[in-house]
Design an enzyme around this catalytic site. Structure first.
Site, PDB file in Angstrom:
ATOM      1  N   GLY A   1       0.784  -1.230   0.000  1.00 42.28           N
ATOM      2  CA  GLY A   1       0.000   0.000   0.000  1.00 42.28           C
ATOM      3  C   GLY A   1       0.817   1.282   0.000  1.00 42.28           C
TER       4      GLY A   1
ATOM      5  CG  ASP B   1      -1.365   2.172   2.629  1.00 43.74           C
ATOM      6  OD1 ASP B   1      -0.825   1.707   3.649  1.00 43.74           O
ATOM      7  OD2 ASP B   1      -2.120   1.501   1.909  1.00 43.74           O
TER       8      ASP B   1
ATOM      9  CG  ASP C   1      -8.313  -0.247   9.543  1.00 39.47           C
ATOM     10  OD1 ASP C   1      -9.039   0.312  10.385  1.00 39.47           O
ATOM     11  OD2 ASP C   1      -8.755  -1.070   8.722  1.00 39.47           O
TER      12      ASP C   1
ATOM     13  CE  LYS D   1     -10.976   3.876   6.797  1.00 42.77           C
ATOM     14  NZ  LYS D   1     -11.271   2.444   6.646  1.00 42.77           N
TER      15      LYS D   1
ATOM     16  CG  PHE E   1     -13.773  -0.526   2.247  1.00 46.41           C
ATOM     17  CD1 PHE E   1     -12.825  -1.177   3.028  1.00 46.41           C
ATOM     18  CD2 PHE E   1     -13.670  -0.615   0.871  1.00 46.41           C
ATOM     19  CE1 PHE E   1     -11.805  -1.914   2.448  1.00 46.41           C
ATOM     20  CE2 PHE E   1     -12.648  -1.349   0.276  1.00 46.41           C
ATOM     21  CZ  PHE E   1     -11.719  -2.000   1.070  1.00 46.41           C
TER      22      PHE E   1
ATOM     23  NE  ARG F   1      -2.176  -2.929  -3.761  1.00 42.84           N
ATOM     24  CZ  ARG F   1      -2.324  -3.250  -2.480  1.00 42.84           C
ATOM     25  NH1 ARG F   1      -2.422  -2.307  -1.575  1.00 42.84           N
ATOM     26  NH2 ARG F   1      -2.366  -4.509  -2.099  1.00 42.84           N
TER      27      ARG F   1
HETATM   28  C1  PRP Z   1      -3.076  -2.417   5.001  1.00 44.95           C
HETATM   29  C2  PRP Z   1      -2.476  -1.032   5.006  1.00 44.95           C
HETATM   30  C3  PRP Z   1      -1.595  -1.052   6.232  1.00 44.95           C
HETATM   31  C4  PRP Z   1      -2.344  -1.973   7.173  1.00 44.95           C
HETATM   32  C5  PRP Z   1      -3.083  -1.174   8.210  1.00 44.95           C
HETATM   33  O1  PRP Z   1      -2.140  -3.307   4.452  1.00 44.95           O
HETATM   34  O2  PRP Z   1      -1.710  -0.820   3.826  1.00 44.95           O
HETATM   35  O3  PRP Z   1      -0.328  -1.589   5.933  1.00 44.95           O
HETATM   36  O4  PRP Z   1      -3.308  -2.701   6.368  1.00 44.95           O
HETATM   37  O5  PRP Z   1      -3.900  -2.017   8.996  1.00 44.95           O
HETATM   38  P1  PRP Z   1      -3.844  -2.067  10.584  1.00 44.95           P
HETATM   39  O6  PRP Z   1      -3.535  -0.690  11.099  1.00 44.95           O
HETATM   40  O7  PRP Z   1      -5.238  -2.512  10.965  1.00 44.95           O
HETATM   41  O8  PRP Z   1      -2.821  -3.069  10.980  1.00 44.95           O
HETATM   42  P2  PRP Z   1      -2.551  -4.766   4.006  1.00 44.95           P
HETATM   43  O9  PRP Z   1      -2.199  -5.720   5.089  1.00 44.95           O
HETATM   44  O10 PRP Z   1      -3.972  -4.772   3.517  1.00 44.95           O
HETATM   45  O11 PRP Z   1      -1.560  -5.057   2.800  1.00 44.95           O
HETATM   46  P3  PRP Z   1      -1.364  -4.152   1.481  1.00 44.95           P
HETATM   47  O12 PRP Z   1      -0.558  -2.962   1.887  1.00 44.95           O
HETATM   48  O13 PRP Z   1      -0.626  -5.036   0.550  1.00 44.95           O
HETATM   49  O14 PRP Z   1      -2.744  -3.772   1.001  1.00 44.95           O
HETATM   50 MG    MG Z   2      -4.646  -4.155   1.691  1.00 44.94          MG
HETATM   51 MN    MN Z   3      -0.174  -2.230   3.819  1.00 48.38          MN
END
Ligand code: PRP
Ligand code: MG
Ligand code: MN
Length: 181
Positions: free
Chosen positions: A46, A102, A105, A133, A154, A167
């Site tokens: 991300g 990025d 959450d 978030k 979302f 993305r």
């Molecule tokens: C997403 C985002 C963050 C993480 C945040 O990555 O890019 O790295 O989740 O979530 P959290 O604060 O609840 O831990 P994801 O694991 O979806 O992988 P990606 O970056 O490949 O989409």
């Molecule tokens: Mg992801």
């Molecule tokens: Mn990520």
């Protein structure tokens, strides 16, 4: 329709808003690290967009490295236990590390990652995230730079994916219901 725009309902942040905010943060990062050798650490996948744009909005020297991580756990709920799929190529001992993300959450990914990085005895570890978030407040992650606080819905774009896609959208937007069904 093959075009991303036909799947969107509402733009939350425009490309201009994102670029303006990035310029502000890049100026602060320039100032913070003007006499330091900063290593930007991006979290795949991300963070690819924010890494590319933030680093080019900066005017000081920087290096870049990447980590790939995956959270363990059953179901949709993140457990906070994280597995390193790709570690850094760089020895960060004594280095000034700036983690570039990025989105925060739940905060579970970064709280694990930062404690893992700290155990390698870097000179400093800070976090820059483009988005955050509301739930992030429940896990104390000390973030130095936040681009935007997002509402609890979302969204996709600017690195944020749905099933691996969207993305490459230059803005941040909500998805139409037909996408999910
Ligand atoms: C997403 C985002 C963050 C993480 C945040 O990555 O890019 O790295 O989740 O979530 P959290 O604060 O609840 O831990 P994801 O694991 O979806 O992988 P990606 O970056 O490949 O989409
Ligand atoms: Mg992801
Ligand atoms: Mn990520």
């Amino acid at each position: 329709d093959a075009h991303i725009s036909s799947d969107l309902v509402r733009v939350i942040l425009t490309e201009d808003q994102i670029n303006q905010r990035l310029a502000e943060i890049a100026a602060q990062i320039d100032e913070e690290y003007r006499d330091k050798d900063v290593l930007l650490v991006g979290v795949l996948t991300g963070a690819v967009m924010v890494m590319a744009d933030l680093s080019r909005a900066m005017t000081i020297h920087c290096s870049m490295d990447w980590m790939a991580i995956s959270s363990y756990g059953s179901g949709t709920q993140s457990s906070g236990v994280v597995r390193i799929l790709k570690d850094l190529n760089t020895d960060i001992s004594g280095r000034h590390v700036l983690v570039v993300e990025d989105i925060i959450d739940t905060g579970l990914t970064l709280s694990y990652l930062v404690s893992n990085l700290r155990s390698r005895e870097p000179a400093s570890v800070e976090i820059m995230t483009m988005f955050r978030k509301p739930e992030a407040a429940e896990n104390a992650v000390d973030v130095k730079w936040v681009g935007f606080d997002l509402p609890n819905e979302f969204v996709v774009g600017y690195g944020l994916d749905y099933a691996g896609k969207y993305r490459n959208l230059t803005s941040v937007a909500t998805l139409a219901p037909h996408v999910y069904s």
